[in-house]
Design a protein around this motif. Structure first.
Motif, short mmCIF file in Angstrom:
data_model
loop_
_atom_site.label_atom_id
_atom_site.label_comp_id
_atom_site.label_asym_id
_atom_site.label_seq_id
_atom_site.Cartn_x
_atom_site.Cartn_y
_atom_site.Cartn_z
N ASP A 175 3.78 0.89 11.61
CA ASP A 175 4.84 0.13 10.96
C ASP A 175 4.23 -0.79 9.90
OD1 ASP A 175 7.21 -1.08 10.30
OD2 ASP A 175 7.19 -2.46 12.01
N PRO A 176 4.08 -0.30 8.67
CA PRO A 176 4.50 1.01 8.17
C PRO A 176 3.46 2.09 8.51
CG PRO A 176 3.54 -0.24 6.38
CD PRO A 176 3.57 -1.17 7.57
N PRO A 177 3.91 3.35 8.61
CA PRO A 177 2.98 4.43 8.94
C PRO A 177 2.13 4.84 7.75
CG PRO A 177 5.17 5.31 8.58
CD PRO A 177 5.29 3.81 8.50
N LEU A 178 0.96 5.37 8.04
CA LEU A 178 0.15 6.00 7.01
C LEU A 178 0.84 7.28 6.55
CD1 LEU A 178 -3.32 5.63 8.75
CD2 LEU A 178 -2.81 4.75 6.48
N PRO A 179 0.60 7.72 5.33
CA PRO A 179 1.13 9.02 4.91
C PRO A 179 0.77 10.11 5.91
CG PRO A 179 0.20 7.87 3.03
CD PRO A 179 -0.16 7.05 4.24
N HIS A 180 1.72 11.01 6.19
CA HIS A 180 1.52 12.00 7.24
C HIS A 180 0.28 12.86 7.02
CE1 HIS A 180 5.24 10.70 8.78
NE2 HIS A 180 6.04 11.42 8.01
#
Length: 268
Positions: free
Chosen positions: A190-195
């Motif tokens: 949160d926020p996530p790293l790019p997939h």
């Protein structure tokens, strides 16, 4: 106490993984060096000492003036975040064209994806000198991030700035509080790293090559747990510079890598 060396088989394995494009490069804070009075010093240490010189004397006497996160923590308290960002931007702008022999050697290798922990352009410049077309992306630990980034190739490698970019100063991980918030954000996604960044790091068939991660950078342990995972089929590698007069830290770094749960071979 002597510096630890690899066997010929270790080197052969590393070179094979790089040639097969199964190796991701991880550049730590101690990889970007600047010559200072005939001694190579990490840019982060040079910046820390410049900033510490602007703090009150009683503060300077109580902190480690070579520890950037600690120095910036107190600098922000005294001068504010905007002033801190301006100082950091000016420091790296003066070194915008810098590179090094190490970065030029790395640029000659077929890495397609590199993660850096500092906002300098040293590898970017070296890749351009090698007639490659590097791309840059970054993680914003308290902002919006794309779900995917354009993954690099050998001819156009992706440099992913894990600790933020000078293009978006609010994204920079500078202070001790920033570092804790960054780790919390990555762990909580949160926020996530790019997939595709995370999937590359967790690919069980990919090896990681760590350069410039000294023992003092304790947060590497958490990043290993979050970013890499333990179920890799391929082992990873760590190369550290054995600095005369600082052999104890070097040995602690190598021991950490070798005793970790992540199949990492460490050497200097």
């Amino acid at each position: 106490m002597e510096c630890t060396t690899w066997s010929e088989k270790d080197w052969q394995t590393l070179l094979h993984t790089i040639r097969q494009k199964n190796c991701l490069l991880m550049l730590g804070p101690d990889a970007a060096l600047e010559s200072d009075n005939d001694r190579a010093r990490p840019l982060t240490e040079v910046l820390a000492q410049e900033l510490s010189g602007k703090l009150r004397a009683e503060v300077q006497s109580q902190i480690d003036c070579a520890n950037l996160a600690q120095v910036t923590q107190y600098y922000r308290l005294e001068a504010g975040r905007n002033d801190l960002e301006a100082e950091v931007d000016a420091f790296y702008e003066q070194r915008r064209e810098f590179s090094s022999e190490l970065h030029e050697h790395l640029a000659a290798l077929p890495f397609y994806f590199i993660i850096t922990s500092t906002p300098d352009r040293m590898l970017f410049n070296a890749l351009q000198k090698a007639r490659k077309a590097p791309m840059m992306a970054y993680y914003h630990f308290r902002g919006e991030n794309p779900e995917m980034v354009r993954m690099g190739t050998e001819e156009s490698p992706l440099i992913f700035q894990l600790y933020g970019s000078l293009e978006q100063p609010a994204s920079l991980v500078l202070t001790e509080n920033n570092l804790l918030d960054f780790l919390a954000a990555v762990i909580a996604k949160d926020p996530p790293l790019p997939h595709n960044v995370l999937s590359e790091l967790r690919d069980r068939n990919k090896s990681l090559l760590f350069l410039g991660f000294g023992f003092k950078h304790w947060y590497l342990r958490i990043l290993l747990h979050v970013l890499q995972g333990r179920d890799k089929d391929s082992r990873s590698f760590a190369l550290e510079q054995c600095v005369p007069g600082n052999v104890d830290e070097f040995q602690r770094t190598i021991l950490f890598f070798r005793m970790s749960d992540y199949k990492i071979t460490g050497s200097g």
